[in-house]
Design a protein around this motif. Sequence first.
Motif: not given
Length: 161
Positions: A88-89, A149-150, A152-155, A157-158
């Motif tokens: 998650d983080r 920083f989650p 999922s918010s990092l470009p 990380y997909r």
Amino acid sequence: MRLVTLPDDATPPSGEAAHFRALEQLYRSAPINSLFRSDLTISNAGVSHIDFDVDETLFHAAGAVHGTVYFKMLDDAAFYAANSLVSDRFLLTTSFNLLFTRPIHPGRLRAEGRWISGKRRVYVAEASLIDSEGEEVGRGTGTFMRSQFPLSSLPGYRTAA
């Protein structure tokens, strides 16, 4: 950033495997990694490998590999071993101890990261740097903590949809 395409009949990874592949994509998307010919693999929770090539462009003025290369690869391997346990983080390095055991010569190297302890707020992981002849050339131990920083918010990380 390098994107992976799946064959038409391939099933996208899910769960833990999807998290590992997303972390590998995150590594490749980091701007700093355009300076290094390297690739991250996470095979199991708490374990990572970074294979990379070293040549004279990474030498300091006295003709040996600069210490930043040791730190970069050892920190990254330990970091991703720890972050493979956290879905998650994004983790942050809070400290890193480094030991130079041998000079690095040009060629293929591998940084092997292993999680040691911690599963809540602070994680401890170590890494070894192995040259193409199987000799350890450096090692390090780091502490990593959860950031705000989650992932999922990092470009970069997909995960598979």
